[in-house]
Design a protein around this motif. Structure first.
Motif, mmCIF file in Angstrom:
data_model
loop_
_atom_site.group_PDB
_atom_site.id
_atom_site.type_symbol
_atom_site.label_atom_id
_atom_site.label_comp_id
_atom_site.label_asym_id
_atom_site.label_seq_id
_atom_site.Cartn_x
_atom_site.Cartn_y
_atom_site.Cartn_z
ATOM 1 N N ASP A 50 0.857 -1.189 0.000
ATOM 2 C CA ASP A 50 0.000 0.000 0.000
ATOM 3 C C ASP A 50 0.900 1.249 0.000
ATOM 4 O O ASP A 50 1.798 1.361 0.837
ATOM 5 N N PRO A 51 0.669 2.186 -0.919
ATOM 6 C CA PRO A 51 1.515 3.388 -0.984
ATOM 7 C C PRO A 51 1.572 4.160 0.336
ATOM 8 O O PRO A 51 2.610 4.706 0.690
ATOM 9 N N ARG A 52 0.484 4.174 1.092
ATOM 10 C CA ARG A 52 0.503 4.879 2.382
ATOM 11 C C ARG A 52 1.484 4.232 3.345
ATOM 12 O O ARG A 52 2.223 4.923 4.050
ATOM 13 N N LEU A 53 1.544 2.909 3.369
ATOM 14 C CA LEU A 53 2.491 2.210 4.225
ATOM 15 C C LEU A 53 3.921 2.461 3.750
ATOM 16 O O LEU A 53 4.819 2.734 4.552
ATOM 17 N N SER A 54 4.143 2.404 2.447
ATOM 18 C CA SER A 54 5.480 2.675 1.903
ATOM 19 C C SER A 54 5.959 4.065 2.313
ATOM 20 O O SER A 54 7.107 4.242 2.717
#
Length: 158
Positions: A50-54
């Protein structure tokens, strides 16, 4: 792509007027682009995360990467530096201390403003020395970090 440096130093062009941001979170969804330079540190976001986690994981990557590069530059010039990190108990500070040590710094010094942070860092062993000082007072900070006998030949190299 994600830049691994402070966005305060990265020119941005935001094209959506921040329409998707509710003002309640520290991450701001936006459409646009950043202007990066040849020395800019950036990474491609993994497609399977997930881009938010990255972005959360990469949030502090710039400081430790810069510390590692600076330490290695000193080593390449025959100097083993002593690295002092203001705010050594925070995410970026802790990772910067680890990067300095791993890169070959002669000594790592964490500067923190509260005894609780000092105790946590001393227990964790992330720094060779943990100094309790107010970084907003430059003269007191210099005195706290450079006590006679604390450092080899100069405050910045060994």
């Amino acid at each position: 792509m994600a830049t691994l440096v402070s966005l305060s130093l990265t020119p941005l062009h935001i094209s959506d007027g921040l329409r998707g941001w509710d003002g309640l979170t520290e991450q701001v969804p936006a459409q646009g682009h950043a202007i990066l330079f040849g020395r800019s540190i950036a990474a491609e976001l993994p497609a399977d995360v997930d881009p938010r986690l990255s972005l959360m994981v990469m949030d502090v990557c710039g400081a430790p990467a810069l510390v590692a590069r600076v330490v290695k530059d000193y080593l390449a010039n025959g100097v083993r530096p002593v690295v002092a990190v203001l705010g050594g108990a925070g995410k970026s500070g802790s990772l910067s201390l680890a990067a300095a040590r791993e890169s070959g710094a002669a000594k790592t010094i964490a500067v923190v403003p509260h005894t609780g942070e000092q105790q946590l860092l001393e227990h964790a062993g992330l720094a060779d020395q943990v100094v309790l000082a107010d970084a907003r007072d430059p003269l007191a900070l210099a005195e706290a970090v450079t006590k006679p006998g604390d450092l080899p030949t100069s405050p910045w190299s060994a």
